[in-house]
Write a protein that holds these residues in place. Structure first.
Motif, PDB file in Angstrom:
ATOM      1  N   ARG A  53       0.823  -1.285  -0.052  1.00 41.67           N
ATOM      2  CA  ARG A  53      -0.004   0.026  -0.050  1.00 41.67           C
ATOM      3  C   ARG A  53       0.899   1.105  -0.040  1.00 41.67           C
ATOM      4  O   ARG A  53       1.876   1.179   0.788  1.00 41.67           O
ATOM      5  CB  ARG A  53      -0.853   0.131   1.206  1.00 41.67           C
ATOM      6  N   ILE A  54       0.614   2.331  -0.939  1.00 40.96           N
ATOM      7  CA  ILE A  54       1.465   3.460  -1.272  1.00 40.96           C
ATOM      8  C   ILE A  54       0.645   4.596  -0.622  1.00 40.96           C
ATOM      9  O   ILE A  54      -0.446   4.950  -1.108  1.00 40.96           O
ATOM     10  CB  ILE A  54       1.805   3.394  -2.637  1.00 40.96           C
ATOM     11  N   LEU A  55       1.356   5.588   0.073  1.00 41.33           N
ATOM     12  CA  LEU A  55       0.562   6.647   0.603  1.00 41.33           C
ATOM     13  C   LEU A  55       0.875   7.863  -0.551  1.00 41.33           C
ATOM     14  O   LEU A  55       2.190   8.055  -0.789  1.00 41.33           O
ATOM     15  CB  LEU A  55       1.282   7.250   1.796  1.00 41.33           C
ATOM     16  N   LEU A  56      -0.128   8.816  -1.119  1.00 48.33           N
ATOM     17  CA  LEU A  56      -0.023   9.546  -1.992  1.00 48.33           C
ATOM     18  C   LEU A  56      -0.160  10.869  -1.349  1.00 48.33           C
ATOM     19  O   LEU A  56      -1.667  10.939  -0.965  1.00 48.33           O
ATOM     20  CB  LEU A  56      -0.867   9.611  -3.308  1.00 48.33           C
ATOM     21  N   VAL A  57       0.646  11.786  -1.186  1.00 45.85           N
ATOM     22  CA  VAL A  57       0.566  13.025  -0.387  1.00 45.85           C
ATOM     23  C   VAL A  57       0.195  13.863  -1.195  1.00 45.85           C
ATOM     24  O   VAL A  57       1.211  14.445  -2.220  1.00 45.85           O
ATOM     25  CB  VAL A  57       1.598  13.151   0.479  1.00 45.85           C
ATOM     26  N   VAL A 121       4.038   0.756   2.543  1.00 46.83           N
ATOM     27  CA  VAL A 121       5.469   0.240   2.105  1.00 46.83           C
ATOM     28  C   VAL A 121       6.153   1.312   1.331  1.00 46.83           C
ATOM     29  O   VAL A 121       7.247   1.290   1.181  1.00 46.83           O
ATOM     30  CB  VAL A 121       5.217  -0.986   1.243  1.00 46.83           C
ATOM     31  N   ALA A 122       5.567   2.463   1.069  1.00 45.15           N
ATOM     32  CA  ALA A 122       6.105   3.624   0.413  1.00 45.15           C
ATOM     33  C   ALA A 122       5.157   4.837   0.469  1.00 45.15           C
ATOM     34  O   ALA A 122       4.092   4.643   0.647  1.00 45.15           O
ATOM     35  CB  ALA A 122       6.752   3.185  -0.866  1.00 45.15           C
ATOM     36  N   ALA A 123       5.831   5.893   0.127  1.00 47.53           N
ATOM     37  CA  ALA A 123       4.999   7.277  -0.065  1.00 47.53           C
ATOM     38  C   ALA A 123       5.514   8.035  -1.222  1.00 47.53           C
ATOM     39  O   ALA A 123       6.676   8.056  -1.425  1.00 47.53           O
ATOM     40  CB  ALA A 123       5.181   7.958   1.386  1.00 47.53           C
ATOM     41  N   THR A 124       4.694   8.899  -1.849  1.00 48.10           N
ATOM     42  CA  THR A 124       5.075   9.865  -2.660  1.00 48.10           C
ATOM     43  C   THR A 124       4.530  11.387  -1.989  1.00 48.10           C
ATOM     44  O   THR A 124       3.468  11.501  -1.536  1.00 48.10           O
ATOM     45  CB  THR A 124       4.499   9.437  -4.181  1.00 48.10           C
ATOM     46  N   VAL A 145       4.973  12.370   7.195  1.00 42.45           N
ATOM     47  CA  VAL A 145       5.226  11.213   6.291  1.00 42.45           C
ATOM     48  C   VAL A 145       5.919  10.037   6.721  1.00 42.45           C
ATOM     49  O   VAL A 145       5.860   8.882   6.866  1.00 42.45           O
ATOM     50  CB  VAL A 145       5.909  11.777   4.863  1.00 42.45           C
ATOM     51  N   ALA A 146       7.020  10.589   7.521  1.00 40.90           N
ATOM     52  CA  ALA A 146       7.965   9.652   8.175  1.00 40.90           C
ATOM     53  C   ALA A 146       7.282   8.985   9.264  1.00 40.90           C
ATOM     54  O   ALA A 146       7.532   7.564   9.221  1.00 40.90           O
ATOM     55  CB  ALA A 146       9.157  10.493   8.647  1.00 40.90           C
ATOM     56  N   ASP A 147       6.360   9.527  10.068  1.00 40.25           N
ATOM     57  CA  ASP A 147       5.751   8.786  10.961  1.00 40.25           C
ATOM     58  C   ASP A 147       4.867   7.638  10.623  1.00 40.25           C
ATOM     59  O   ASP A 147       4.331   6.669  11.191  1.00 40.25           O
ATOM     60  CB  ASP A 147       4.752   9.706  11.732  1.00 40.25           C
ATOM     61  N   ARG A 148       4.494   7.581   9.318  1.00 39.21           N
ATOM     62  CA  ARG A 148       3.681   6.679   8.568  1.00 39.21           C
ATOM     63  C   ARG A 148       4.301   5.425   7.746  1.00 39.21           C
ATOM     64  O   ARG A 148       3.746   4.703   7.370  1.00 39.21           O
ATOM     65  CB  ARG A 148       2.638   7.273   7.869  1.00 39.21           C
ATOM     66  N   LEU A 149       5.538   5.721   7.776  1.00 38.27           N
ATOM     67  CA  LEU A 149       6.361   4.678   7.229  1.00 38.27           C
ATOM     68  C   LEU A 149       7.473   3.878   7.988  1.00 38.27           C
ATOM     69  O   LEU A 149       7.759   4.437   9.079  1.00 38.27           O
ATOM     70  CB  LEU A 149       7.666   5.483   6.320  1.00 38.27           C
ATOM     71  N   GLY A 152      13.353   1.834   6.486  1.00 35.76           N
ATOM     72  CA  GLY A 152      13.696   1.440   5.035  1.00 35.76           C
ATOM     73  C   GLY A 152      12.668   1.613   4.064  1.00 35.76           C
ATOM     74  O   GLY A 152      12.875   1.446   2.823  1.00 35.76           O
ATOM     75  N   ALA A 153      11.560   2.081   4.234  1.00 38.89           N
ATOM     76  CA  ALA A 153      10.513   2.371   3.306  1.00 38.89           C
ATOM     77  C   ALA A 153      10.844   3.527   2.402  1.00 38.89           C
ATOM     78  O   ALA A 153      11.347   4.514   2.923  1.00 38.89           O
ATOM     79  CB  ALA A 153       9.047   2.732   3.928  1.00 38.89           C
ATOM     80  N   PRO A 154      10.609   3.427   1.114  1.00 38.19           N
ATOM     81  CA  PRO A 154      11.054   4.530   0.072  1.00 38.19           C
ATOM     82  C   PRO A 154      10.239   5.639   0.196  1.00 38.19           C
ATOM     83  O   PRO A 154       8.784   5.470   0.313  1.00 38.19           O
ATOM     84  CB  PRO A 154      11.123   4.035  -1.203  1.00 38.19           C
ATOM     85  N   PHE A 155      10.618   6.749   0.185  1.00 39.48           N
ATOM     86  CA  PHE A 155       9.745   7.920  -0.108  1.00 39.48           C
ATOM     87  C   PHE A 155      10.277   8.799  -1.161  1.00 39.48           C
ATOM     88  O   PHE A 155      11.536   9.251  -1.382  1.00 39.48           O
ATOM     89  CB  PHE A 155       9.842   9.031   1.247  1.00 39.48           C
TER      90      PHE A 155
END
Length: 239
Positions: A53-57, A121-124, A145-149, A152-155
């Motif tokens: 699941r990817i977070l799109l900000v 698992v990642a965020a943009t 953003v960091a608090d939700r990853l 090692g997860a990519p941002f």
């Protein structure tokens, strides 16, 4: 450039028709706009093995969804944006692409997204951060953003950057304006866009970006995309 950062009033007045015009214009204004999104998809596919699941900000009108969702059927998304008009366009796009069942939309800024929307698992965060002043607001978004990853997860984020006091900034700004003319954008529209940048974009140098990322809990960023004053970066949540 979307408005995760530009305030509730601006978000509420960004109607769907204006959002669609924005979608057409941004591709001519930002060099390599489509490449930025396809490169983002490639980097995330490598980092996540196409699963999770990817977070799109600040998802805006859904350009990220159009690039990411068809690329990997194993991805699902939580997409937030405070602009109802832009988010409506993104939802229409998801429906047209046949990926709506893999996307959960949140009409709000990141801090209002429920904590159970993940795990991620990642965020943009593409073309959003530069709307925030460097008065603690940029750092707050990065920390959120960091608090939700997990570690090692990519941002991946993209930003307008540079120190406005430097000759380099003036040179790149002038070249960007000239390039827009070669793209067929009328001078009046260019002037309007430049006025928007001068009024609403809060530039910082790459050195300052690096400092903010470090303080927020990310590893040093690798720049994978660049065009005049625009840059795209990959980093990871520090363990």
């Amino acid at each position: 450039m979307t408005a995760e950062t530009s305030g509730a009033d601006g978000a509420q007045t960004f109607h769907a028709s204006r959002a669609k015009r924005y979608d057409d214009t941004i591709r001519r204004v930002i060099p390599g706009y489509e490449a930025l999104h396809s490169m983002t998809a490639a980097l995330l596919a490598q980092a996540t093995a196409g699963q999770g699941r990817i977070l799109l900000v600040g998802t805006g009108t859904g350009a990220e969804l159009a690039a990411l969702a068809p690329a990997q059927v194993g991805w699902s998304f939580a997409a937030c944006d405070p602009s109802a008009g832009m988010l409506a366009v993104a939802e229409e796009r998801a429906q047209a692409l046949g990926v709506a069942e893999r996307v959960q939309f949140f009409p709000c800024t990141l801090d209002a997204v429920p904590t159970d929307a993940g795990p991620f698992v990642a965020a943009t965060c593409l073309l959003v951060l530069h709307f925030l002043p460097d008065d603690g607001s940029k750092l707050a978004l990065l920390r959120s953003v960091a608090d939700r990853l997990p570690p090692g997860a990519p941002f991946i984020f993209a930003d307008m950057y540079e120190d406005p006091q430097t000759p380099r900034f003036a040179h790149l700004r002038a070249a960007w304006v000239a390039w827009q003319r070669t793209m067929g954008i009328p001078d009046a529209e260019i002037a309007k866009g430049v006025a928007h940048v001068d009024r609403d974009i809060h530039f910082v140098s790459e050195t300052r970006l690096a400092s903010l990322l470090d303080e927020a809990g990310f590893t040093p960023a690798e720049r994978f995309f660049g065009g005049f004053l625009f840059g795209g970066y990959l980093c990871h949540r520090r363990g």
